[in-house]
Design an enzyme around this catalytic site. Structure first.
Site, mmCIF file in Angstrom:
data_model
loop_
_atom_site.group_PDB
_atom_site.id
_atom_site.type_symbol
_atom_site.label_atom_id
_atom_site.label_comp_id
_atom_site.label_asym_id
_atom_site.label_seq_id
_atom_site.Cartn_x
_atom_site.Cartn_y
_atom_site.Cartn_z
ATOM 1 N N HIS A 39 -8.915 -3.903 -2.835
ATOM 2 C CA HIS A 39 -8.998 -2.459 -3.102
ATOM 3 C C HIS A 39 -10.181 -1.814 -2.364
ATOM 4 O O HIS A 39 -10.648 -0.747 -2.754
ATOM 5 C CB HIS A 39 -9.074 -2.179 -4.605
ATOM 6 C CG HIS A 39 -7.780 -2.420 -5.311
ATOM 7 N ND1 HIS A 39 -6.881 -1.418 -5.588
ATOM 8 C CD2 HIS A 39 -7.221 -3.567 -5.777
ATOM 9 C CE1 HIS A 39 -5.829 -1.938 -6.209
ATOM 10 N NE2 HIS A 39 -6.012 -3.237 -6.327
ATOM 11 N N ASP A 41 -9.901 -1.505 1.103
ATOM 12 C CA ASP A 41 -9.384 -0.966 2.366
ATOM 13 C C ASP A 41 -9.190 0.545 2.322
ATOM 14 O O ASP A 41 -9.607 1.264 3.232
ATOM 15 C CB ASP A 41 -8.102 -1.679 2.797
ATOM 16 C CG ASP A 41 -6.977 -1.657 1.782
ATOM 17 O OD1 ASP A 41 -7.223 -1.309 0.604
ATOM 18 O OD2 ASP A 41 -5.843 -1.996 2.158
ATOM 19 N N SER A 74 20.448 -4.265 7.857
ATOM 20 C CA SER A 74 20.989 -5.171 6.851
ATOM 21 C C SER A 74 19.946 -6.251 6.600
ATOM 22 O O SER A 74 18.929 -6.337 7.294
ATOM 23 C CB SER A 74 22.303 -5.790 7.335
ATOM 24 O OG SER A 74 22.087 -6.534 8.529
ATOM 25 N N GLY A 138 6.815 -9.583 -4.470
ATOM 26 C CA GLY A 138 6.098 -9.341 -5.712
ATOM 27 C C GLY A 138 5.003 -10.338 -6.002
ATOM 28 O O GLY A 138 4.439 -10.335 -7.099
ATOM 29 N N LEU A 141 1.574 -11.247 -1.635
ATOM 30 C CA LEU A 141 1.415 -11.825 -0.296
ATOM 31 C C LEU A 141 1.925 -10.876 0.788
ATOM 32 O O LEU A 141 2.072 -11.266 1.934
ATOM 33 C CB LEU A 141 2.147 -13.162 -0.205
ATOM 34 C CG LEU A 141 1.762 -14.205 -1.257
ATOM 35 C CD1 LEU A 141 2.521 -15.499 -1.022
ATOM 36 C CD2 LEU A 141 0.261 -14.450 -1.258
ATOM 37 N N SER A 143 4.874 -9.073 1.282
ATOM 38 C CA SER A 143 6.210 -9.190 1.868
ATOM 39 C C SER A 143 6.602 -7.886 2.554
ATOM 40 O O SER A 143 7.330 -7.903 3.558
ATOM 41 C CB SER A 143 7.225 -9.539 0.786
ATOM 42 O OG SER A 143 7.217 -8.576 -0.265
ATOM 43 N N SER A 144 6.130 -6.762 2.035
ATOM 44 C CA SER A 144 6.476 -5.470 2.635
ATOM 45 C C SER A 144 5.877 -5.321 4.027
ATOM 46 O O SER A 144 6.556 -4.899 4.976
ATOM 47 C CB SER A 144 6.017 -4.328 1.734
ATOM 48 O OG SER A 144 4.611 -4.379 1.517
ATOM 49 N N GLU A 176 4.541 2.573 4.889
ATOM 50 C CA GLU A 176 4.311 2.156 3.501
ATOM 51 C C GLU A 176 3.873 3.341 2.640
ATOM 52 O O GLU A 176 4.339 3.511 1.509
ATOM 53 C CB GLU A 176 3.248 1.058 3.467
ATOM 54 C CG GLU A 176 2.972 0.507 2.095
ATOM 55 C CD GLU A 176 3.679 -0.796 1.800
ATOM 56 O OE1 GLU A 176 3.651 -1.205 0.635
ATOM 57 O OE2 GLU A 176 4.258 -1.401 2.714
ATOM 58 N N ASP A 188 -3.014 -4.971 4.919
ATOM 59 C CA ASP A 188 -1.870 -5.864 4.986
ATOM 60 C C ASP A 188 -1.261 -5.885 6.385
ATOM 61 O O ASP A 188 -0.991 -6.942 6.953
ATOM 62 C CB ASP A 188 -0.808 -5.445 3.970
ATOM 63 C CG ASP A 188 -1.302 -5.556 2.542
ATOM 64 O OD1 ASP A 188 -2.377 -6.158 2.326
ATOM 65 O OD2 ASP A 188 -0.624 -5.033 1.646
#
Length: 402
Positions: A39, A41, A74, A138, A141, A143-144, A176, A188
């Site tokens: 927290h 960044d 997809s 979730g 790590l 993933s987004s 994001e 990230d």
């Protein structure tokens, strides 16, 4: 035809089944573990993440001739195929998982419009894109960011934009923030774009200067064990946004642009000016910035065996001052510390997700057994445990022959 690995051959077949043609190539980007600096960044502070050996991979090809200006996406984790005209790309037109790759396409198109004009944006060709990822969703790590950065490097090449990795990290953050709606900083995406083997990325989120800091894990026979509590979180809602708002209030009250401008020496003055909760939120960020800098110095001078106390202190700060831990994370950290970990802390935005433990390689079997036993005894869901390797950032995997 270029010889493909089993994964890429499977993705190529899936791409053809979904989109009617073979992909032009594959691009990938990793998830990340944040070694320390949580927290900080979005407060223009310091972070020290590293890219991991779990990645998102995208296969991409140009749009079908009968729909040359269509974006079509997809994934292996949904039966849905999402189609949208490039001209209609906008944050309010995007939803669910497709907001990540299509948000990147929108952000890149906006960049083209701002730098080269609306005609250049209109000339961008359509595409079909298929996503696979083994970064746990979730788990804290990122993933987004892995999906965003894989899509960014793919579209950067397909559209021949020539953007540098740091610029693509910024594109991912814009996607994001504005398309997905999660008020995250740039850590990230920077880790995903700029990672190196056995090294962390020391990022100054104000200047955006980044340097690679060797971790030296292999030389010391160390591992980083991730304990995914499987307590899922959602940064687009709730506590994450509230914490960011608290930090902004604290900075405004102190008359500074961001908490980065304050140091530990300013804490007594902050305590007099702020309510208790806002003060504790600010204290975490300010002290965490100092811990990141200390960690970098110790890695450079003494090596990874010296950083354990800073990892432990970071978790206490997140648990007590920022209040973003959960009982499962606290238990994971506690068991790791009792089991001889050099240091342990929750990692990621909090409210679930994962903890990390810096351990000696021979300790792993006993520590994993102790974590599983402790979670069972508390009646918690069985966690996932796995080792992550500090790895290279986003990359192009090679074109396929026509």
């Amino acid at each position: 035809m270029t010889e493909l690995s089993p994964l890429f051959e499977t993705l190529a077949a899936e791409f053809e089944a979904r989109h009617g043609s073979r992909p032009a190539g594959f691009w990938s980007a990793p998830g990340r573990v944040n070694l320390i600096g949580e927290h900080t960044d979005y407060n223009e502070g310091f972070v020290l993440p590293f890219a991991i050996d779990r990645r998102a991979v995208v296969a991409l090809a140009g749009a079908a001739p009968d729909a040359p200006a269509l974006a079509r996406v997809s994934s292996t984790f949904s039966d849905q195929i999402v189609e949208l005209a490039l001209a209609d790309l906008a944050p309010d037109a995007l939803a669910d998982w497709s907001a990540y790759p299509l948000g990147v396409a929108w952000a890149l198109a906006e960049h083209v419009s701002a730098t080269s004009g609306t005609e250049a944006r209109r000339a961008l060709p359509g595409f079909a894109l298929h996503i696979h990822s083994d970064v746990p969703i979730g788990a804290g790590l990122s993933s987004s960011a892995a999906i965003e950065c894989a899509a960014a490097v793919a579209l950067n090449e397909f559209w021949q934009l020539g953007l540098a990795p740091a610029e693509l990290a910024r594109i991912g953050q814009i996607a994001e923030n504005q398309a997905v709606g999660a008020p995250t900083g740039i850590m990230d995406q920077s880790a995903s774009m700029l990672g190196h083997t056995d090294a962390a990325v020391f990022l100054d989120c104000r200047s955006m200067n980044a340097e690679s800091v060797p971790l030296g894990l292999y030389a010391e026979d160390l591992e980083i064990l991730v304990i995914d509590t499987r307590v899922s979180h959602d940064h687009a809602t709730g506590g994450y946004a509230e914490r960011r708002a608290s930090c902004e209030r604290a900075a405004a009250e102190m008359g500074v642009k961001s908490l980065r401008e304050l140091s530990v020496a300013d804490l007594p003055r902050l305590q007099q000016r702020l309510d208790d909760e806002t003060f504790r939120r600010a204290r975490h960020v300010i002290s965490e910035n100092e811990r990141v800098e200390q960690t970098v110095r110790l890695l450079e001078t003494e090596g990874p065996l010296a950083i354990g106390a800073l990892l432990d202190a970071s978790h206490v700060s997140m648990r007590d001052d920022f209040e973003i831990s959960v009982p499962e994370l606290d238990l994971a950290v506690e068991v790791a510390q009792e089991g001889g970990a050099i240091g342990a802390r929750m990692t990621g935005g909090g409210f679930g997700g994962s903890a990390l433990a810096l351990i000696r390689r021979p300790q792993r079997p006993a520590l994993e057994a102790a974590v599983l036993e402790a979670f069972t005894a508390r009646g918690y869901r069985r966690p996932d445990l796995f080792v992550v390797q500090p790895s290279a950032g986003a990359t192009m995997k090679g074109h396929l022959d026509d």
